[in-house]
Design a protein around this motif. Structure first.
Motif, PDB file in Angstrom:
ATOM      1  N   TRP A 191       0.798  -1.228   0.000  1.00 12.14           N
ATOM      2  CA  TRP A 191       0.000   0.000   0.000  1.00 12.14           C
ATOM      3  C   TRP A 191       0.826   1.271   0.000  1.00 12.14           C
ATOM      4  O   TRP A 191       0.595   2.158  -0.827  1.00 12.14           O
ATOM      5  CB  TRP A 191      -0.991  -0.009   1.165  1.00 12.14           C
ATOM      6  CG  TRP A 191      -1.682  -1.317   1.278  1.00 12.14           C
ATOM      7  CD1 TRP A 191      -1.637  -2.184   2.330  1.00 12.14           C
ATOM      8  CD2 TRP A 191      -2.486  -1.957   0.282  1.00 12.14           C
ATOM      9  NE1 TRP A 191      -2.366  -3.314   2.049  1.00 12.14           N
ATOM     10  CE2 TRP A 191      -2.894  -3.203   0.803  1.00 12.14           C
ATOM     11  CE3 TRP A 191      -2.894  -1.610  -1.005  1.00 12.14           C
ATOM     12  CZ2 TRP A 191      -3.693  -4.076   0.090  1.00 12.14           C
ATOM     13  CZ3 TRP A 191      -3.691  -2.488  -1.714  1.00 12.14           C
ATOM     14  CH2 TRP A 191      -4.084  -3.696  -1.168  1.00 12.14           C
ATOM     15  N   SER A 192       1.763   1.399   0.910  1.00 16.50           N
ATOM     16  CA  SER A 192       2.515   2.653   0.963  1.00 16.50           C
ATOM     17  C   SER A 192       3.398   2.843  -0.264  1.00 16.50           C
ATOM     18  O   SER A 192       3.720   3.962  -0.632  1.00 16.50           O
ATOM     19  CB  SER A 192       3.346   2.734   2.247  1.00 16.50           C
ATOM     20  OG  SER A 192       4.275   1.684   2.318  1.00 16.50           O
ATOM     21  N   GLN A 193       3.753   1.760  -0.938  1.00 15.14           N
ATOM     22  CA  GLN A 193       4.563   1.864  -2.153  1.00 15.14           C
ATOM     23  C   GLN A 193       3.764   2.397  -3.334  1.00 15.14           C
ATOM     24  O   GLN A 193       4.334   2.890  -4.302  1.00 15.14           O
ATOM     25  CB  GLN A 193       5.152   0.510  -2.507  1.00 15.14           C
ATOM     26  CG  GLN A 193       6.158   0.026  -1.482  1.00 15.14           C
ATOM     27  CD  GLN A 193       6.615  -1.376  -1.792  1.00 15.14           C
ATOM     28  OE1 GLN A 193       5.811  -2.251  -2.085  1.00 15.14           O
ATOM     29  NE2 GLN A 193       7.921  -1.582  -1.729  1.00 15.14           N
ATOM     30  N   LEU A 194       2.448   2.299  -3.261  1.00 14.68           N
ATOM     31  CA  LEU A 194       1.599   2.787  -4.345  1.00 14.68           C
ATOM     32  C   LEU A 194       1.380   4.292  -4.284  1.00 14.68           C
ATOM     33  O   LEU A 194       0.928   4.897  -5.253  1.00 14.68           O
ATOM     34  CB  LEU A 194       0.240   2.077  -4.304  1.00 14.68           C
ATOM     35  CG  LEU A 194       0.280   0.568  -4.492  1.00 14.68           C
ATOM     36  CD1 LEU A 194      -1.115  -0.012  -4.298  1.00 14.68           C
ATOM     37  CD2 LEU A 194       0.829   0.206  -5.861  1.00 14.68           C
ATOM     38  N   LEU A 195       1.701   4.896  -3.155  1.00 18.98           N
ATOM     39  CA  LEU A 195       1.490   6.332  -2.968  1.00 18.98           C
ATOM     40  C   LEU A 195       2.750   7.115  -3.321  1.00 18.98           C
ATOM     41  O   LEU A 195       3.864   6.631  -3.113  1.00 18.98           O
ATOM     42  CB  LEU A 195       1.121   6.613  -1.509  1.00 18.98           C
ATOM     43  CG  LEU A 195      -0.199   6.023  -1.032  1.00 18.98           C
ATOM     44  CD1 LEU A 195      -0.295   6.111   0.480  1.00 18.98           C
ATOM     45  CD2 LEU A 195      -1.361   6.751  -1.679  1.00 18.98           C
ATOM     46  N   PRO A 196       2.604   8.347  -3.797  1.00 19.61           N
ATOM     47  CA  PRO A 196       3.784   9.193  -4.008  1.00 19.61           C
ATOM     48  C   PRO A 196       4.520   9.409  -2.680  1.00 19.61           C
ATOM     49  O   PRO A 196       3.906   9.403  -1.613  1.00 19.61           O
ATOM     50  CB  PRO A 196       3.194  10.510  -4.522  1.00 19.61           C
ATOM     51  CG  PRO A 196       1.823  10.190  -4.970  1.00 19.61           C
ATOM     52  CD  PRO A 196       1.362   9.013  -4.168  1.00 19.61           C
ATOM     53  N   SER A 197       5.817   9.616  -2.740  1.00 22.81           N
ATOM     54  CA  SER A 197       6.607   9.780  -1.513  1.00 22.81           C
ATOM     55  C   SER A 197       6.133  10.973  -0.685  1.00 22.81           C
ATOM     56  O   SER A 197       6.317  10.988   0.527  1.00 22.81           O
ATOM     57  CB  SER A 197       8.097   9.910  -1.831  1.00 22.81           C
ATOM     58  OG  SER A 197       8.323  11.056  -2.628  1.00 22.81           O
TER      59      SER A 197
END
Length: 133
Positions: free
Chosen positions: A14-20
């Motif tokens: 999940w967190s990898q799918l979001l922009p930094s």
């Protein structure tokens, strides 16, 4: 009270799918200081004094489609800044706060998926101890 910072949780995928900007400090962090609470999630920010905090608790787990990213609850207009499904910190306010809609104060609650949800609850409870709820 000294300032405490709580980074958002990093949960694959999940967190990898979001922009930094939605996952990495300084653009994604929750801060508790002597004045109140400030949560930044990319371009979105919620700031409120301690006197506006009604209650706080750990919540979750969540379904990914209800928590990942900046989210608006259609049920209660609460806002979520989410990067993980495991657990989060749910904060309810006396007066609604601004968050997703610029200066419009429409959100009665805020859910944050920080890496240490129990620690954030403890910090908020310590900051609001002795205040009327």
């Amino acid at each position: 009270m000294t300032s405490e910072r709580f980074p958002f949780a990093h949960e694959r995928p999940w967190s990898q799918l979001l922009p930094s900007a939605f996952t990495d400090p300084p653009s994604a962090v929750v801060e508790c200081n002597e004045v109140g609470l400030s949560a930044r999630f990319g371009p979105f920010q919620v700031t409120t004094p301690w006197s506006n905090v009604r209650d706080v608790s750990v919540s979750g787990p969540y379904r990914w489609f209800r928590v990942i990213g900046p989210r608006l609850s259609l049920a209660d207009r609460g806002v979520t800044f989410g990067t993980a499904t495991r657990a989060g910190t749910c904060i309810r306010f006396h007066e609604p706060v601004a968050g997703l809609f610029g200066g419009r104060r429409v959100h009665p609650g805020l859910t944050l998926t920080v890496a240490d949800p129990e620690g954030l609850v403890a910090a908020i409870e310590a900051a609001t101890a002795g205040r009327p709820r």
